[in-house]
Motif scaffolding. Sequence first.
Motif, PDB file in Angstrom:
ATOM      1  N   GLU A 133      -8.069   4.727   1.215  1.00 32.85           N
ATOM      2  CA  GLU A 133      -9.429   4.171   1.274  1.00 32.85           C
ATOM      3  C   GLU A 133      -9.418   2.647   1.317  1.00 32.85           C
ATOM      4  O   GLU A 133     -10.205   2.033   2.042  1.00 32.85           O
ATOM      5  N   THR A 134      -8.532   2.012   0.568  1.00 32.07           N
ATOM      6  CA  THR A 134      -8.413   0.547   0.621  1.00 32.07           C
ATOM      7  C   THR A 134      -7.978   0.113   2.009  1.00 32.07           C
ATOM      8  O   THR A 134      -8.554  -0.808   2.596  1.00 32.07           O
ATOM      9  N   PHE A 135      -6.960   0.770   2.547  1.00 27.62           N
ATOM     10  CA  PHE A 135      -6.468   0.454   3.890  1.00 27.62           C
ATOM     11  C   PHE A 135      -7.561   0.663   4.921  1.00 27.62           C
ATOM     12  O   PHE A 135      -7.831  -0.201   5.763  1.00 27.62           O
ATOM     13  N   ASP A 181       4.465   4.622   8.045  1.00 25.25           N
ATOM     14  CA  ASP A 181       5.266   4.062   9.140  1.00 25.25           C
ATOM     15  C   ASP A 181       5.385   2.544   9.109  1.00 25.25           C
ATOM     16  O   ASP A 181       6.298   1.979   9.711  1.00 25.25           O
ATOM     17  N   ALA A 182       4.461   1.869   8.473  1.00 20.52           N
ATOM     18  CA  ALA A 182       4.468   0.407   8.416  1.00 20.52           C
ATOM     19  C   ALA A 182       4.580  -0.032   6.973  1.00 20.52           C
ATOM     20  O   ALA A 182       4.334   0.747   6.050  1.00 20.52           O
ATOM     21  N   THR A 183       4.961  -1.266   6.766  1.00 19.18           N
ATOM     22  CA  THR A 183       4.899  -1.875   5.448  1.00 19.18           C
ATOM     23  C   THR A 183       3.614  -2.688   5.439  1.00 19.18           C
ATOM     24  O   THR A 183       3.485  -3.656   6.188  1.00 19.18           O
ATOM     25  N   TRP A 221      -4.389   8.046   8.923  1.00 19.41           N
ATOM     26  CA  TRP A 221      -4.343   6.842   8.085  1.00 19.41           C
ATOM     27  C   TRP A 221      -3.101   6.852   7.201  1.00 19.41           C
ATOM     28  O   TRP A 221      -2.429   5.833   7.044  1.00 19.41           O
ATOM     29  N   ARG A 222      -2.751   7.988   6.620  1.00 21.86           N
ATOM     30  CA  ARG A 222      -1.550   8.085   5.769  1.00 21.86           C
ATOM     31  C   ARG A 222      -0.284   7.844   6.583  1.00 21.86           C
ATOM     32  O   ARG A 222       0.661   7.225   6.097  1.00 21.86           O
ATOM     33  N   LEU A 279       0.832  -1.195   0.000  1.00 20.27           N
ATOM     34  CA  LEU A 279       0.000   0.000   0.000  1.00 20.27           C
ATOM     35  C   LEU A 279       0.872   1.253   0.000  1.00 20.27           C
ATOM     36  O   LEU A 279       1.915   1.298   0.645  1.00 20.27           O
ATOM     37  N   ALA A 280       0.410   2.250  -0.729  1.00 20.10           N
ATOM     38  CA  ALA A 280       1.100   3.540  -0.824  1.00 20.10           C
ATOM     39  C   ALA A 280       0.149   4.633  -0.341  1.00 20.10           C
ATOM     40  O   ALA A 280      -1.022   4.379  -0.047  1.00 20.10           O
TER      41      ALA A 280
END
Length: 182
Positions: free
Chosen positions: A24-26, A62-64, A56-57, A18-19
């Motif tokens: 919205e997907t996340f 911060d995570a993969t 959310w961004r 995810l980028a």
Amino acid sequence: MTDARPTAPSKSLSIRRLAAGDVETFRALRLEALRCEPAAFASTAAEWEALDADGWRRWIADATLLAAHLDGEPVGLMGFMRQRASKMAHRASVVMVYVRPEHRGTGLAEALLSDLCAEAACDGVVQLELAVTAENGRAVDFYRRAGFAEIGRIPGGFRHEGREIDEILMAMRIAPAARAAP
């Protein structure tokens, strides 16, 4: 990343990182996970619903985070967060593991974990760690089959609906990614 791994004759699986543009997907997958399986996560849906778009961004930055898509529809999520201290940077914690109930047992979680391990190895991670509630036997069995070993237990480490549940700590070593010669 994984592409076109079939889980059924007519389904096309793709897994991608995810980028920033995937908020919205996340958001949809994370909130679905927290609502569908509230006993499996340390956070609540209400806590995550309170996040603004920047929050959310920040999580994506911060995570993969990897999302699995079947025929373009997001159906699974898995991520890792690397330790920040320099002497611990070879370790990462597996977070936010979720596969829609109708896709469990299809190999989708295995595909997500395989790609997660590859991403982690490319990032210099050699040890993945996680915590899972002792009552989530299916998840514990999945992690054991994948190569994780129990390294500890926190009695009453997790509270859900007023009950204390033991938390099982697990770890798995992963092979470092091959580096191209300069």
